[in-house]
Design a protein around this motif. Structure first.
Motif, PDB file in Angstrom:
ATOM      1  N   THR A  40     -11.099  -4.397 -10.705  1.00 52.35           N
ATOM      2  CA  THR A  40      -9.697  -4.128 -10.397  1.00 52.35           C
ATOM      3  C   THR A  40      -9.622  -3.380  -9.068  1.00 52.35           C
ATOM      4  OG1 THR A  40      -9.690  -1.996 -11.557  1.00 52.35           O
ATOM      5  CG2 THR A  40      -9.106  -3.960 -12.843  1.00 52.35           C
ATOM      6  N   SER A  42      -8.198  -0.574  -8.363  1.00 54.17           N
ATOM      7  CA  SER A  42      -8.441   0.878  -8.460  1.00 54.17           C
ATOM      8  C   SER A  42      -9.933   1.198  -8.535  1.00 54.17           C
ATOM      9  CB  SER A  42      -7.720   1.453  -9.676  1.00 54.17           C
ATOM     10  OG  SER A  42      -8.226   0.910 -10.875  1.00 54.17           O
ATOM     11  N   HIS A  43     -10.714   0.361  -9.202  1.00 55.19           N
ATOM     12  CA  HIS A  43     -12.162   0.595  -9.276  1.00 55.19           C
ATOM     13  C   HIS A  43     -12.770   0.568  -7.879  1.00 55.19           C
ATOM     14  CE1 HIS A  43     -12.247  -1.020 -13.663  1.00 55.19           C
ATOM     15  NE2 HIS A  43     -12.042   0.279 -13.624  1.00 55.19           N
ATOM     16  N   ASP A  78      -2.591  -5.388  -8.195  1.00 57.67           N
ATOM     17  CA  ASP A  78      -2.806  -5.723  -9.603  1.00 57.67           C
ATOM     18  C   ASP A  78      -2.199  -4.625 -10.462  1.00 57.67           C
ATOM     19  OD1 ASP A  78      -4.631  -3.612  -9.554  1.00 57.67           O
ATOM     20  OD2 ASP A  78      -6.413  -4.890  -9.657  1.00 57.67           O
ATOM     21  N   THR A  80      -3.407  -2.019 -11.480  1.00 58.88           N
ATOM     22  CA  THR A  80      -3.969  -0.680 -11.267  1.00 58.88           C
ATOM     23  C   THR A  80      -3.652  -0.089  -9.907  1.00 58.88           C
ATOM     24  OG1 THR A  80      -6.083  -1.518 -10.407  1.00 58.88           O
ATOM     25  CG2 THR A  80      -5.882  -1.261 -12.811  1.00 58.88           C
ATOM     26  N   ALA A  81      -3.604  -0.915  -8.859  1.00 57.93           N
ATOM     27  CA  ALA A  81      -3.414  -0.385  -7.507  1.00 57.93           C
ATOM     28  C   ALA A  81      -3.161  -1.529  -6.530  1.00 57.93           C
ATOM     29  CB  ALA A  81      -4.640   0.424  -7.067  1.00 57.93           C
ATOM     30  N   ARG A 176       6.581   1.210  -8.288  1.00 56.41           N
ATOM     31  CA  ARG A 176       5.315   1.339  -9.003  1.00 56.41           C
ATOM     32  C   ARG A 176       5.271   2.570  -9.908  1.00 56.41           C
ATOM     33  NH1 ARG A 176       2.616  -2.983 -10.328  1.00 56.41           N
ATOM     34  NH2 ARG A 176       0.383  -2.698 -10.331  1.00 56.41           N
ATOM     35  N   ASP A 180       3.915   3.868 -14.153  1.00 56.81           N
ATOM     36  CA  ASP A 180       3.210   5.089 -14.553  1.00 56.81           C
ATOM     37  C   ASP A 180       3.952   5.818 -15.671  1.00 56.81           C
ATOM     38  OD1 ASP A 180       1.264   4.600 -12.647  1.00 56.81           O
ATOM     39  OD2 ASP A 180       2.284   5.795 -11.104  1.00 56.81           O
ATOM     40  N   ARG A 183       3.114   4.047 -18.858  1.00 57.10           N
ATOM     41  CA  ARG A 183       1.733   4.348 -19.263  1.00 57.10           C
ATOM     42  C   ARG A 183       1.693   5.717 -19.954  1.00 57.10           C
ATOM     43  NH1 ARG A 183      -1.700   0.663 -16.917  1.00 57.10           N
ATOM     44  NH2 ARG A 183      -1.125  -0.116 -14.849  1.00 57.10           N
TER      45      ARG A 183
END
Length: 501
Positions: A40, A42-43, A78, A80-81, A176, A180, A183
Motif C-alpha cells: 500500500t 502508506s507502507h 489508495d 491508506t495514502a 480525506r 479518518d 476509522r
C-alpha cells in the motif's frame, strides 16, 4: 446547481465516454476483475529505506496528473495514502503510454514499478507496467489552490454539507480526513467491545422488529408484517428484551445496535442511530457510574492515547472520577430556583418566567426536564453525572432509597450534551405496572412519546429479576466527542435526509 454548471458537466462526461470508447476499441477492458497488490502507499512512504530500488505493485485512484510529452507525473491514492508515480513512454512502451494519455483524474489504475526519490525528495514509483482497472465517467470535485499576496491557500471544492452527506462516496475521496473520522469510529466501537468483553459481559442480539415498542420515551416507526397480519414497530430501545435475559439468569448482557426513533433531526439527533445498552445483575447505578467513567477513559486512551481531548476548541478532561450532581441541585445552580417541592402550576409559572415553553398536557417531570435541557445542559462542558431524577421522568427506574419522589438514575454529560442514560433498574412488578399505567394516562392526554404498557415484560418481572444496573450509551455522540465533530451527521456514513429533488 446552475444550468451552466450542468452543461459543463455534461460536456466533460461526453468527452469521458468518448475516451472510454477509444479504450475499448484498442482492446482494453476498462472495468477489470482484479489486481494483485504487493503493498500500500502508506507502507512505502513510511518505510522508504527498505523499499528503495525495490519493485512494488499497488493500485489507487488518480488524483493529479502533470503531463510532459513522453513522460508524466501523477499522484494515485489508495485507502491508506497518496503517492507519486512517474510514467515514461520508454519504460512502459508506446501502447501503454497511449492508454495513459487517455486517462483522467478519478480513474483507478494498477502500477508496478521501482521505488525511488525525485530530486526534490518526493518518494515516487517509477512505473514499469500500468493497467487501467476502472474508468471514471463522472469528474470529481478536486482540491484547488489559490495564490494571494505570494501565499498559496488550498481549499476544497466539495464543502456543501448536504451534498457531502448525500454523496458520501465523493466526500471520502476528496475530503480525506473524513475517512479518518470513520476509522476512528470503528476503533471506538472495537475498544468498547474489548472493555466489556474483558469483564465477562455477554454480547447478545435482540429483535429490531417488535410487536410492542418500549424502553424509552419516543415515537416509533411503524411497519406491517403481511404473513402474520400484524403491526410491528422498529425498536426504540433494547432495554425490555435485555432485562428479560437478566430474568433468565445471565449476570451481564450488552448489545451494540441500531435503534430508530421517529423524531426531529438536528446536530445531535438522527432517526436511525447506534446505541450500546448493558445490564448487570446484582449492581446499582453507583456501580454503573464507575463503569461509565472507566470505560470512556479506557476508550479514549486506547484510541487517542490520552484522556485529555479538545472538542470544538475547548479542552475536556475525561479522567475519572467525574463529579456527581443531583438534578435539582444542577437546576438551582444555574437558574437560582429550587424546583424540588413545586406543584405543576408553580412549575409552569417558573418555566414561563425563565422563557421555557411548555405544552398543556405536560406533567411535572416533563416540565422539569425541559427547564433542565434549556437552562442547564449548555453549561455542562466538563464530564459530570447528573443524577437522582423525579420519578415521573423515569418509568423504568427504581425509586431512590432515600427519597421516594426520586429515582436512582443518572445521565453522563460532556460538552453540553447527554451521552447516556442509566438506572438502578426497577424490578418490582407492582410498582412497574403503576408506572406504565401512569404513562398510558399521559399518552391518552396527548403525549405520543409516553411509554406503552408491556404485559409480557411485567410477567417476566413477576418471575423475579435480581437487583440490576442498566445503561444506554449513544455511540454516535461518543464518536462526535472523541473525533471533535460538531454534527451527528459527520459521524454517520449515510445520515437520514429528504429525498433528492
Amino acid at each position: 446547481m446552475s444550468d451552466e454548471h450542468i452543461q459543463d458537466l455534461s460536456e466533460v462526461m461526453k468527452v469521458r465516454r468518448e475516451k472510454l470508447a477509444q479504450i475499448q476499441t484498442a482492446g482494453v477492458n476498462p472495468f477489470t476483475y482484479s489486481y494483485k497488490r504487493s503493498n500500500t502507499a502508506s507502507h512505502i512512504l513510511a518505510d522508504f529505506d527498505n523499499f528503495e530500488n525495490k519493485i512494488v505493485s499497488l493500485a489507487g485512484r488518480i488524483m493529479a496528473i502533470r503531463r510532459m510529452g513522453k513522460a508524466s507525473f501523477a499522484h494515485i491514492m489508495d485507502a491508506t495514502a497518496r503517492i507519486q508515480i512517474y510514467v515514461r513512454m520508454d519504460a512502459i512502451g508506446d501502447e501503454s503510454y497511449s492508454l495513459f494519455k487517455l486517462l483522467d483524474i478519478g480513474d483507478i489504475i494498477g502500477v508496478e514499478g521501482e521505488v525511488m526519490k525525485t530530486r526534490t525528495g518526493e518518494i515516487t514509483v517509477v512505473v514499469k507496467k500500468l493497467e487501467l482497472l476502472t474508468k471514471n465517467l463522472r469528474p470529481l470535485p478536486i482540491v484547488k489552490e489559490k495564490e494571494q499576496d505570494g501565499e498559496i491557500t488550498t481549499y476544497d471544492a466539495f464543502v456543501d454539507t448536504e451534498a457531502r452527506y448525500r454523496q458520501r462516496y465523493i466526500d471520502l475521496i476528496v475530503n480525506r480526513q473524513v475517512m479518518d473520522v470513520f476509522r476512528t469510529r470503528s476503533q471506538i466501537i472495537s475498544a468498547m467491545r474489548e472493555y466489556l468483553d474483558n469483564r465477562g459481559y455477554l454480547e447478545v442480539e435482540t429483535p429490531v422488529l417488535q410487536p410492542l415498542y418500549g424502553g424509552a420515551t419516543a415515537r416509533p416507526f411503524i411497519t406491517y408484517h403481511n404473513a402474520l397480519d400484524m403491526t410491528l414497530y422498529m425498536r426504540i430501545a433494547d432495554e425490555l428484551y435485555l432485562k428479560r435475559l437478566i430474568v433468565g439468569g445471565y449476570d451481564g448482557v450488552y448489545e451494540i445496535s441500531k435503534d430508530f426513533r421517529n423524531e426531529g433531526i438536528d446536530r445531535t439527533h438522527n432517526p436511525e442511530f447506534t446505541m450500546m445498552e448493558i445490564y448487570v445483575a446484582y449492581e446499582d447505578y453507583q456501580f454503573m457510574m464507575n463503569l461509565v467513567e472507566e470505560m470512556v477513559n479506557f476508550i479514549a486512551q486506547k484510541v487517542l492515547g490520552t484522556s485529555k481531548i479538545t472538542y470544538q476548541g475547548t479542552e475536556i478532561d475525561l479522567t475519572a472520577p467525574w463529579p456527581r450532581l443531583p438534578l435539582f441541585e444542577a437546576i438551582e445552580k444555574y437558574t437560582g430556583v429550587n424546583l424540588s417541592r413545586m406543584n405543576i402550576d408553580q412549575l409552569k409559572a417558573v418555566a414561563k418566567e425563565l422563557g421555557v415553553e411548555t405544552e398543556d398536557f405536560w406533567g411535572v417531570g416533563k416540565i422539569i426536564d425541559e427547564i433542565f435541557a434549556e437552562k442547564v445542559e449548555p453549561h455542562l462542558i466538563q464530564p459530570v453525572f447528573i443524577c437522582d431524577y423525579p420519578v415521573e421522568l423515569s418509568p423504568l427506574a427504581k425509586r431512590h432509597r432515600k427519597n421516594a419522589k426520586l429515582v436512582e438514575r443518572f445521565e453522563p454529560y460532556v460538552a453540553g450534551r447527554e451521552i447516556g442514560n442509566a438506572f438502578s433498574e426497577l424490578n418490582d412488578p407492582i410498582d412497574q405496572r403503576e408506572r406504565f399505567e401512569g404513562q398510558m394516562k399521559l399518552k391518552e392526554a396527548g403525549d405520543d412519546e409516553a411509554q406503552m404498557l408491556d404485559e409480557d415484560f411485567l410477567r417476566a418481572l413477576e418471575y423475579g429479576m435480581p437487583p440490576t444496573a442498566g445503561l444506554g450509551m449513544g455511540i454516535d455522540r461518543l464518536v462526535m466527542l472523541l473525533t471533535d465533530q460538531a454534527s451527528i451527521r459527520d459521524v454517520i456514513f449515510f445520515p437520514t435526509m429528504r429525498p433528492e429533488k
